[in-house]
Design an enzyme around this catalytic site. Structure first.
Site, PDB file in Angstrom:
ATOM      1  N   GLY A 347      31.056  35.344  50.156  1.00 13.70           N
ATOM      2  CA  GLY A 347      32.492  35.653  51.011  1.00 13.70           C
ATOM      3  C   GLY A 347      32.684  37.347  51.070  1.00 13.70           C
ATOM      4  CE  LYS A 348      36.254  38.804  46.289  1.00 17.84           C
ATOM      5  NZ  LYS A 348      36.084  37.516  45.787  1.00 17.84           N
ATOM      6  CB  CYS A 471      39.619  34.816  42.010  1.00 21.26           C
ATOM      7  SG  CYS A 471      38.658  33.689  41.237  1.00 21.26           S
TER       8      CYS A 471
END
Ligand SMILES: C[S@@+](CC[C@H](N)C(=O)[O-])C[C@H]1O[C@@H](n2cnc3c(N)ncnc32)[C@H](O)[C@@H]1O
Length: 539
Positions: A347-348, A471
Site C-alpha cells: 500500500g505505502k 499502525c
C-alpha cells in the site's frame, strides 16, 4: 454496536436493508447456500422511523414457539456465520469476507448486511459474550463454540443492528438448527428470548462492571482489558492526554475503534488523480490527504483506476505518512534511490514509488514473506510499467530487511520502515485483531522492530532520511523503539516530523502531539492510529 440506530445507517443504504430484513418476512430459503435472502426485491417500508421502532424501549418478545421457527439458514446470516468460523480458525476477516460473499452470491445491500453482521459481531464479541453468559446462565466455556457464534450473531442483530426481535430470533434459531442440530435450536431460542428482554442500555447496566476502570471500559466498549490499558498509556505517553483528560480521550478512542471506517482511495501520483476518482466513483475529495478521496458508497473494485492499479483503497493516515517521507528534506547529492524495507502488501510502496518516480528516483520494495512479496509485485505492476516508460525502476525483492543495511550501506536517500507491529491502531479495520493479539506480542516484536530500524539507518546515505512507522500507538512499539535505536548511534538525529503533515488544503494537520514524533488517532483525525518518526543521517 452503535450508540444509536443512526450510527449503523450508512453510506451504502445498509440500514434500509437491515430494516427490510427486520420486517420478519420469513420466506423459506433453500438451505444455507440456496435461494436469495428473504425480502430481496420486496419493497417494504424502511428508514429511520422503522429502525427506531425496534430500537427504543423494551423489546417485545417473539411469540413464536421454537417448533414453529424456521429451520433454514438465510444466506446473509449463514455468510456471516461462515466468516466467524473462519476467523475462529485463524483467518483474517477482511481477507476472508470477499470469497464468502462471492460463494453465497451476495452483493449490494445483502453483501453490506452480511458484512456489518459479521464485522460488527466480531468487534462487539466481548460485550456480547458478557450478555450471552448472563442470558444463558452459564459460562461461555459450557457453550459449544459454533452455537456461541450463532448467539453472538443473534445478539448483534438485536442489540447492534436493531433487526426486529422475531426476525432476529427466528433466523438465529434457524441458523443454529442448520449448523448444530435441533437441540441447539431450543437452547438458542431460550437465550435469544432472554437477550431480547432488555435493550442495549439495560444490558449495559446489567453486565458492565462498575468503576469505570480498564475492566469496565473493556466490557462496555468490547476491548480486551490489556488493550484498554495499553491505549490509555499511549494517550498519555504521546502527550495526547493528561491525567485530567485521559478518561474522556480513552472513551472517545474506544468508541472510534468500534466505528466501521469509511473507505478511502488514494490516487497514485502520475497514474491517477483525485479528479479522476471523484468523477469515476461516488466519492468526494479527502479533506486530509492531498491524494485521497472518501467513498460515499459503492464498490471500490468497480472503479477502473483501482482495478488497473493506478489507485487503491488506503487509509488517509497511510497516505499522509508516505507523502511526509517524500517531502522531508534530503541533502543534495543523495542517491536517486528510495527504499521500502517492509513493503507487503504494498500500500505505502504504491504511493512512495509513485512519488519517487515523480522526483526522478527508483524504488526498491523489500518484503520477507514470499507470499506478501508477490502481493507487492501485483500492487506495483502498473507503477512499474509507468516507471519503465520514464526510465526509472521499481524493484520488488523477497529478502530480509534486517540484512539490507549491511548488504547495501548508505545506498538510499529515503527509507521507509513500516514495521511489523501489533496493529492496535487499526482495530476499526481488522475486527478480530483485538481478540487475537496478546500482550506478549509486544515484547516478541520488539527485537525485530529494532533490527529493522537499525538496518534502515545503515542503508541510508548521509543526509538521507528514514521514516519509522507503525499502525500501533503502543509506546513500546513506537517511541521506545526509536529512542532505543537512535541513542546507540552518533550518526543520526531525530527530526521533528510534524511540519511534514499538511492537509489537502495545505494547512498543518492539528493534534499531532508535542513532537518530534507524529501520532495520528481515529477519534481525532479519523485515520488509523499511525505513528511516524523521522530520523536523519548526519552528513
Ligand atoms: C506493517 S506491514 C507493512 C505494510 C505495508 N507498508 C503497506 O503499506 O502495505 C509489515 C510487513 O513487514 C514484513 N516483514 C516482517 N519482517 C520482515 C523482515 N525481516 N524484512 C522485511 N519485511 C518484513 C511483514 O511480512 C509485513 O508484510
Amino acid at each position: 454496536m452503535p450508540r444509536d440506530a443512526s450510527r449503523w445507517r450508512p453510506r451504502t443504504g445498509r440500514a434500509a436493508s437491515a430494516s427490510r430484513r427486520g420486517s420478519g418476512s420469513m420466506a423459506e430459503q433453500g438451505g444455507p447456500s440456496g435461494g436469495r435472502p428473504e425480502g430481496r426485491g420486496r419493497q417494504r417500508p424502511s428508514g429511520p422511523d422503522r429502525a427506531r421502532g425496534g430500537a427504543r424501549g423494551p423489546r417485545r418478545r417473539s411469540a413464536t414457539a421454537p417448533s414453529a421457527r424456521t429451520r433454514r439458514a438465510e444466506p446473509t446470516r449463514f455468510a456471516a456465520y461462515t466468516l466467524l468460523r473462519g476467523v475462529a480458525d485463524g483467518a483474517y476477516a477482511n481477507l476472508e469476507l470477499p470469497a464468502i460473499l462471492r460463494r453465497h452470491r451476495l452483493d449490494g445491500r445483502d453483501a453490506a448486511f452480511a458484512t456489518e453482521l459479521g464485522f460488527g459481531t466480531i468487534r462487539w464479541q466481548g460485550f456480547y459474550d458478557a450478555v450471552i453468559a448472563d442470558a444463558a446462565g452459564r459460562p461461555l466455556t459450557r457453550i459449544d463454540p459454533q452455537v456461541l457464534d450463532v448467539l453472538r450473531l443473534g445478539a448483534h442483530q438485536l442489540l447492534g443492528m436493531r433487526v426486529a426481535t422475531h426476525a432476529a430470533a427466528d433466523q438465529t434459531v434457524g441458523l443454529a438448527t442448520v449448523v448444530a442440530g435441533a437441540g441447539a435450536g431450543g437452547f438458542v431460542n431460550a437465550v435469544m428470548r432472554r437477550v431480547s428482554e432488555r435493550d442495549l442500555e439495560q444490558w449495559r447496566e446489567a453486565v458492565v462492571p462498575p468503576g469505570g476502570g480498564a475492566v469496565s471500559l473493556g466490557v462496555r466498549h468490547s476491548h480486551p482489558e490489556w488493550v484498554v490499558t495499553a491505549l490509555r498509556a499511549s494517550l498519555l505517553g504521546h502527550g495526547r492526554a493528561t491525567a485530567a483528560t485521559v478518561d474522556a480521550e480513552l472513551e472517545a478512542l474506544l468508541e472510534a475503534d468500534n466505528d466501521p471506517p469509511r473507505v478511502h482511495l488514494v490516487a497514485r501520483p502520475g497514474l491517477s488523480s483525485v479528479a479522476e476518482l471523484v468523477a469515476a466513483a461516488d466519492a468526494e475529495p479527502s479533506a486530509l490527504s492531498p491524494l485521497g478521496v472518501v467513498l460515499r458508497g459503492g464498490d471500490p473494485g468497480a472503479v477502473a483506476a483501482v482495478r488497473e492499479g493506478r489507485a487503491a483503497v488506503q487509509d488517509e493516515g497511510s497516505q499522509l505518512l508516505a507523502v511526509a517521507l517524500a517531502r522531508a528534506e534530503v541533502a543534495p547529492g543523495a542517491p536517486a534511490r528510495w527504499l521500502d524495507l517492509c513493503a507487503g502488501p504494498g500500500g505505502k510502496a504504491g504511493v512512495l514509488g509513485a512519488l519517487a518516480v515523480e522526483a526522478g528516483a527508483d524504488l526498491t520494495a523489500v518484503e520477507v514473506s514470499p507470499h506478501r512479496a508477490e502481493l507487492v509485485r501485483r500492487t506495483l505492476a502498473a507503477l512499474g510499467r509507468h516507471a519503465d516508460g520514464l526510465g526509472r525502476r521499481i524493484e520488488v525483492r523477497t529478502a530480509d530487511g534486517r540484512e539490507l543495511g549491511e548488504d547495501e550501506p548508505e545506498a538510499y536517500a529515503r527509507v521507509l520502515v513500516d514495521a511489523p507491529c501489533t496493529g492496535l491502531g487499526a482495530l476499526r479495520r481488522r475486527p478480530e485483531a483485538r481478540w487475537r493479539r496478546q500482550p506478549s506480542d509486544v515484547a516478541a516484536l520488539a527485537p525485530l522492530q529494532r533490527a529493522l530500524l537499525a538496518s534502515a539507518l545503515d542503508a541510508v546515505a548521509p543526509g538521507g532520511v528514514i521514516g519509522y512507522a507503525t499502525c500501533s500507538p503502543h509506546i513500546a512499539e513506537t517511541r521506545f523503539v526509536v529512542s532505543d535505536v537512535v541513542k546507540r548511534r552518533r550518526d543520526v538525529e531525530v527530526v521533528d516530523a510534524r511540519e511534514l503533515f499538511t492537509d489537502a488544503a495545505g494547512r498543518p494537520v492539528p493534534g499531532l502531539g508535542d513532537g518530534p514524533y507524529v501520532q495520528l488517532w481515529p477519534h481525532v483525525h479519523g485515520t488509523d492510529a499511525m505513528f511516524f518518526a523521522l530520523v536523519r543521517k548526519l552528513t
